[in-house]
Design an enzyme around this catalytic site. Sequence first.
Site, mmCIF file in Angstrom:
data_model
loop_
_atom_site.group_PDB
_atom_site.id
_atom_site.type_symbol
_atom_site.label_atom_id
_atom_site.label_comp_id
_atom_site.label_asym_id
_atom_site.label_seq_id
_atom_site.Cartn_x
_atom_site.Cartn_y
_atom_site.Cartn_z
ATOM 1 N N GLU A 219 0.788 -1.245 -0.205
ATOM 2 C CA GLU A 219 0.100 -0.062 0.142
ATOM 3 C C GLU A 219 0.717 1.360 -0.030
ATOM 4 O O GLU A 219 1.957 1.256 0.281
ATOM 5 C CB GLU A 219 -0.803 0.071 1.197
ATOM 6 C CG GLU A 219 -2.076 -0.870 1.154
ATOM 7 C CD GLU A 219 -3.288 0.084 0.452
ATOM 8 O OE1 GLU A 219 -2.912 1.031 -0.339
ATOM 9 O OE2 GLU A 219 -4.228 -0.430 0.047
ATOM 10 N N ASN B 96 -10.283 5.552 1.700
ATOM 11 C CA ASN B 96 -9.051 5.119 0.695
ATOM 12 C C ASN B 96 -9.353 6.272 -0.433
ATOM 13 O O ASN B 96 -9.949 7.285 -0.262
ATOM 14 C CB ASN B 96 -9.585 3.898 0.040
ATOM 15 C CG ASN B 96 -8.516 2.740 0.097
ATOM 16 O OD1 ASN B 96 -7.194 3.281 0.060
ATOM 17 N ND2 ASN B 96 -8.500 1.464 0.501
ATOM 18 N N ASP C 96 -9.864 1.372 -4.628
ATOM 19 C CA ASP C 96 -8.849 1.340 -3.638
ATOM 20 C C ASP C 96 -8.106 2.696 -3.563
ATOM 21 O O ASP C 96 -8.644 3.783 -3.556
ATOM 22 C CB ASP C 96 -8.277 0.071 -3.523
ATOM 23 C CG ASP C 96 -7.427 -0.191 -2.372
ATOM 24 O OD1 ASP C 96 -6.879 0.520 -1.734
ATOM 25 O OD2 ASP C 96 -7.470 -1.475 -1.943
#
Length: 301
Positions: free
Chosen positions: A20, A150, A209
Amino acid sequence: MTEVLFEASPIDAPASLLGESPFWHPDEAALYWCDIPGKRLNRFHPPSGRHTSWVFDCEPACCAPILGGDLLLGMRDGLWRFNPQTGQRTPLAPAPYNPAHERFNDGKADPQGRFWVGTIYEPRDPALAHLYCWDEGRLTEVAGGVTVSNGLAWSPDGATLYWSDTKSHRVRTFAMDVRTGQLSQEREFAAFPVKQVGQDLSTYGGRPDGAAVDVEGCYWTAMFEGQRLLRLSPAGDVRREVRLPVRCATMPAFGGHDLRTLYVTTAQEGRPATELAAQPWAGRVLQLRVEVPGLPVNFAR
Ligand SMILES: O=C1O[C@H](CS(=O)(=O)O)[C@@H](O)[C@H](O)[C@H]1O
């Protein structure tokens, strides 16, 4: 059998469990990203091929460069200043939630250096995650009512903030006062079909995302579980779809000297064994070349 050719291939660095928060550090010509459950911060320097990682006792979920040096880390237990040269970590703010069932998730600095960071509410229901803003030594709650905060990104003029809730499959925008950081005019930017119970993944497009914006103001979002990236115009129309060799992309970031290499973190955690056998690059950082450069990373102040 039809051969599927993908534009993306992995960089020469180990796989993460859940990669991430990639960002390209212009002063170091290097890519940083977090492996959240792996409790690692990673750095890859393409010119030398050198990969470095730092292991912590707590999950790092997001990272950003700080003006003048060091990195800002959003970890389950709070915000930290981290010096990659010495490995020293200095606390900035404790977690404003109960870390037993919530943690920081996506976080980024805006063009003025305020650091925006949201949370993930791990029980998933009800929607108890939040968005916070770290500015001048204070952490302030600015929004709530989501489950997986997100997709933070800004338009090229910094006046529009993008924010998604992965679980609800929606991306919204706010008008942002560039000087004060005040948000107004909340609007729905994009909404995607929610996965039905038992739905075959081959018919599912995924959920929004992490994201990044290019110099034309288009919003690139990783579609988690949809095996693709989407490039959306500022009006929300799909301008381009990039199919990926990995089911779960988590966030794109523009890098390289011309900001035309798109790096994409991916996940392997929790995926079925059959999928992982068919997709050996799951968890790796993928890269592909794009025509329109991205916006440079913003430094936190
Ligand atoms: O833990 C995470 O998971 C989510 C994907 S989902 O909520 O399971 O759909 C991901 O988006 C998030 O960024 C990550 O931290």
